[in-house]
Design a protein around this motif. Structure first.
Motif, mmCIF file in Angstrom:
data_model
loop_
_atom_site.group_PDB
_atom_site.id
_atom_site.type_symbol
_atom_site.label_atom_id
_atom_site.label_comp_id
_atom_site.label_asym_id
_atom_site.label_seq_id
_atom_site.Cartn_x
_atom_site.Cartn_y
_atom_site.Cartn_z
ATOM 1 N N LEU A 174 0.841 -1.191 0.000
ATOM 2 C CA LEU A 174 0.000 0.000 0.000
ATOM 3 C C LEU A 174 0.875 1.238 0.000
ATOM 4 C CD1 LEU A 174 -1.920 -2.277 0.987
ATOM 5 C CD2 LEU A 174 -3.117 -0.527 2.315
ATOM 6 N N ALA A 175 0.515 2.197 -0.853
ATOM 7 C CA ALA A 175 1.249 3.453 -0.941
ATOM 8 C C ALA A 175 0.647 4.449 0.044
ATOM 9 C CB ALA A 175 1.177 3.999 -2.361
ATOM 10 N N HIS A 176 1.451 4.900 0.990
ATOM 11 C CA HIS A 176 1.036 5.893 1.978
ATOM 12 C C HIS A 176 1.702 7.220 1.666
ATOM 13 C CE1 HIS A 176 -0.869 3.234 5.083
ATOM 14 N NE2 HIS A 176 -0.206 2.326 4.388
ATOM 15 N N ARG A 177 0.911 8.279 1.670
ATOM 16 C CA ARG A 177 1.456 9.609 1.425
ATOM 17 C C ARG A 177 1.756 10.277 2.766
ATOM 18 N NH1 ARG A 177 0.763 11.806 -3.354
ATOM 19 N NH2 ARG A 177 -1.242 10.793 -3.706
ATOM 20 N N THR A 178 3.009 10.519 3.053
ATOM 21 C CA THR A 178 3.408 11.141 4.315
ATOM 22 C C THR A 178 4.436 12.225 4.045
ATOM 23 O OG1 THR A 178 5.140 9.480 4.645
ATOM 24 C CG2 THR A 178 3.026 9.057 5.686
ATOM 25 N N ALA A 179 4.162 13.405 4.584
ATOM 26 C CA ALA A 179 5.087 14.544 4.461
ATOM 27 C C ALA A 179 5.513 14.779 3.013
ATOM 28 C CB ALA A 179 6.308 14.330 5.351
ATOM 29 N N GLY A 180 4.558 14.673 2.098
ATOM 30 C CA GLY A 180 4.851 14.933 0.695
ATOM 31 C C GLY A 180 5.547 13.810 -0.035
ATOM 32 N N ARG A 181 5.811 12.714 0.658
ATOM 33 C CA ARG A 181 6.470 11.558 0.026
ATOM 34 C C ARG A 181 5.536 10.365 0.035
ATOM 35 N NH1 ARG A 181 12.023 10.517 2.922
ATOM 36 N NH2 ARG A 181 12.114 8.983 1.234
ATOM 37 N N VAL A 182 5.797 9.413 -0.844
ATOM 38 C CA VAL A 182 5.012 8.182 -0.903
ATOM 39 C C VAL A 182 5.883 7.033 -0.399
ATOM 40 C CG1 VAL A 182 3.838 6.518 -2.400
ATOM 41 C CG2 VAL A 182 3.552 8.976 -2.794
ATOM 42 N N ARG A 183 5.340 6.292 0.555
ATOM 43 C CA ARG A 183 6.078 5.175 1.134
ATOM 44 C C ARG A 183 5.261 3.910 0.969
ATOM 45 N NH1 ARG A 183 7.863 4.577 7.486
ATOM 46 N NH2 ARG A 183 9.142 2.701 7.242
ATOM 47 N N LEU A 184 5.878 2.833 0.498
ATOM 48 C CA LEU A 184 5.198 1.566 0.286
ATOM 49 C C LEU A 184 5.351 0.668 1.514
ATOM 50 C CD1 LEU A 184 6.284 0.791 -3.382
ATOM 51 C CD2 LEU A 184 4.025 1.542 -2.609
ATOM 52 N N LEU A 185 4.215 0.157 2.002
ATOM 53 C CA LEU A 185 4.211 -0.733 3.163
ATOM 54 C C LEU A 185 3.427 -1.997 2.830
ATOM 55 C CD1 LEU A 185 3.475 1.858 5.994
ATOM 56 C CD2 LEU A 185 5.687 0.844 5.406
ATOM 57 N N ASP A 186 3.920 -3.134 3.290
ATOM 58 C CA ASP A 186 3.267 -4.413 3.017
ATOM 59 C C ASP A 186 1.877 -4.471 3.638
ATOM 60 O OD1 ASP A 186 5.506 -5.258 1.670
ATOM 61 O OD2 ASP A 186 6.333 -6.384 3.376
ATOM 62 N N TRP A 187 0.999 -5.233 2.983
ATOM 63 C CA TRP A 187 -0.368 -5.455 3.471
ATOM 64 C C TRP A 187 -0.359 -5.964 4.909
ATOM 65 C CZ3 TRP A 187 -5.421 -4.769 2.299
ATOM 66 C CH2 TRP A 187 -6.363 -5.614 2.902
ATOM 67 N N GLU A 188 0.564 -6.852 5.227
ATOM 68 C CA GLU A 188 0.575 -7.503 6.534
ATOM 69 C C GLU A 188 0.861 -6.545 7.685
ATOM 70 O OE1 GLU A 188 0.784 -10.460 3.467
ATOM 71 O OE2 GLU A 188 2.029 -8.686 3.825
ATOM 72 N N VAL A 189 1.490 -5.400 7.423
ATOM 73 C CA VAL A 189 1.811 -4.472 8.505
ATOM 74 C C VAL A 189 0.773 -3.354 8.640
ATOM 75 C CG1 VAL A 189 4.264 -4.937 8.251
ATOM 76 C CG2 VAL A 189 3.277 -2.943 7.100
ATOM 77 N N GLN A 190 -0.261 -3.393 7.801
ATOM 78 C CA GLN A 190 -1.325 -2.399 7.920
ATOM 79 C C GLN A 190 -2.122 -2.650 9.207
ATOM 80 O OE1 GLN A 190 -1.329 0.055 5.593
ATOM 81 N NE2 GLN A 190 0.368 -1.079 4.663
ATOM 82 N N SER A 191 -2.698 -1.594 9.750
ATOM 83 C CA SER A 191 -3.513 -1.745 10.956
ATOM 84 C C SER A 191 -4.768 -2.550 10.626
ATOM 85 C CB SER A 191 -3.915 -0.380 11.499
ATOM 86 O OG SER A 191 -4.874 0.222 10.635
ATOM 87 N N PRO A 192 -5.327 -3.260 11.625
ATOM 88 C CA PRO A 192 -6.576 -3.994 11.384
ATOM 89 C C PRO A 192 -7.692 -3.090 10.853
ATOM 90 C CG PRO A 192 -5.603 -4.670 13.471
ATOM 91 C CD PRO A 192 -4.799 -3.491 12.981
ATOM 92 N N GLY A 193 -7.727 -1.839 11.329
ATOM 93 C CA GLY A 193 -8.756 -0.915 10.861
ATOM 94 C C GLY A 193 -8.622 -0.599 9.383
ATOM 95 N N THR A 194 -7.397 -0.364 8.932
ATOM 96 C CA THR A 194 -7.156 -0.069 7.508
ATOM 97 C C THR A 194 -7.525 -1.262 6.645
ATOM 98 O OG1 THR A 194 -5.401 1.536 7.987
ATOM 99 C CG2 THR A 194 -5.393 0.509 5.807
ATOM 100 N N ARG A 195 -7.105 -2.460 7.051
ATOM 101 C CA ARG A 195 -7.435 -3.652 6.272
ATOM 102 C C ARG A 195 -8.950 -3.877 6.246
ATOM 103 N NH1 ARG A 195 -3.026 -6.191 9.136
ATOM 104 N NH2 ARG A 195 -4.529 -7.503 10.233
ATOM 105 N N THR A 196 -9.626 -3.578 7.365
ATOM 106 C CA THR A 196 -11.080 -3.746 7.415
ATOM 107 C C THR A 196 -11.772 -2.808 6.441
ATOM 108 O OG1 THR A 196 -11.150 -4.551 9.696
ATOM 109 C CG2 THR A 196 -13.135 -3.471 8.872
ATOM 110 N N VAL A 197 -11.388 -1.531 6.457
ATOM 111 C CA VAL A 197 -12.011 -0.550 5.556
ATOM 112 C C VAL A 197 -11.811 -0.961 4.105
ATOM 113 C CG1 VAL A 197 -11.935 1.819 4.718
ATOM 114 C CG2 VAL A 197 -11.802 1.372 7.159
ATOM 115 N N ILE A 198 -10.598 -1.357 3.752
ATOM 116 C CA ILE A 198 -10.302 -1.737 2.374
ATOM 117 C C ILE A 198 -11.112 -2.969 1.984
ATOM 118 C CG2 ILE A 198 -8.487 -2.609 0.844
ATOM 119 C CD1 ILE A 198 -6.544 -0.774 2.425
#
Length: 204
Positions: A50-74
């Motif tokens: 998942l691409a996260h936009r933070t401080a004007g930059r995009v950072r890629l993080l694996d699905w497995e490290v996403q919060s339960p809330g984020t995975r639930t919404v998606i």
């Protein structure tokens, strides 16, 4: 919760394989202000990132490290897209658990708005989110769409909100929370705390 681990794994696998759904869901999650702006399949591992936009930059993080809330919404949004596309029924248990009330309402509106639900899909869900009742008749859910449950001597009674006579300008949410329609736990404010003190006094 609205989704199980199995359903979240299904979301991971579907998004990993379907570029079209990845694009459509990217638009939805960005609109939902989750801090996620897209999805990418890792070319080496094949895993979903998942691409996260933070401080004007995009950072890629694996699905497995996403919060339960984020995975639930998606996962809920993906299931909503699948139901809307196919004109199917979507069943969700405890919609609103772990979700912001405004986001919960937006998910419901995907099904109540004619321009997004052109194939007459249906959303059937249980929820404790009283905010969906709105502050007056004409809120997120019309009274004809709401059924309440009332526990009575070990049995659960199910009845429609339309069985209650609602005033034209009645604050439906407030009336429900004060117990005017039934379907709420019957205890006074502070009762659980007093019960705890009484239990502690017995064990001391």
């Amino acid at each position: 919760a609205p989704t199980t681990e199995r359903e979240q794994r299904h979301t991971h696998d579907v998004l990993r394989e379907d570029a079209g759904l990845r694009h459509r869901l990217s638009v939805l999650v960005e609109a939902a202000d989750l801090g996620v702006c897209g999805f990418k399949v890792d070319s080496i591992t094949g895993g979903l990132r998942l691409a996260h936009r933070t401080a004007g930059r995009v950072r890629l993080l694996d699905w497995e490290v996403q919060s339960p809330g984020t995975r639930t919404v998606i996962s809920v949004l993906l299931r909503a897209i699948e139901a809307l596309d196919g004109g199917r029924v979507l069943l969700l248990d405890d919609l609103g658990a772990g979700l912001h009330p405004r986001l919960t309402a937006e998910i419901v509106r995907l099904f109540t708005a004619p321009h997004t639900n052109t194939r007459h899909a249906q959303l059937v869900f249980s929820s404790n989110a009283a905010t969906l009742l709105g502050t007056s008749v004409g809120g997120t859910l019309d009274p004809c769409h709401v059924w309440l449950t009332e526990k009575n001597d070990g049995a659960t009674e199910l009845y429609p909100l339309t069985a209650v006579s609602l005033g034209k300008d009645e604050d439906v949410r407030s009336s429900y929370l004060t117990g005017a329609f039934g379907g709420v736990p019957q205890f006074t404010q502070g009762r659980i705390g007093r019960a705890l003190l009484a239990a502690d006094a017995v064990t001391d």
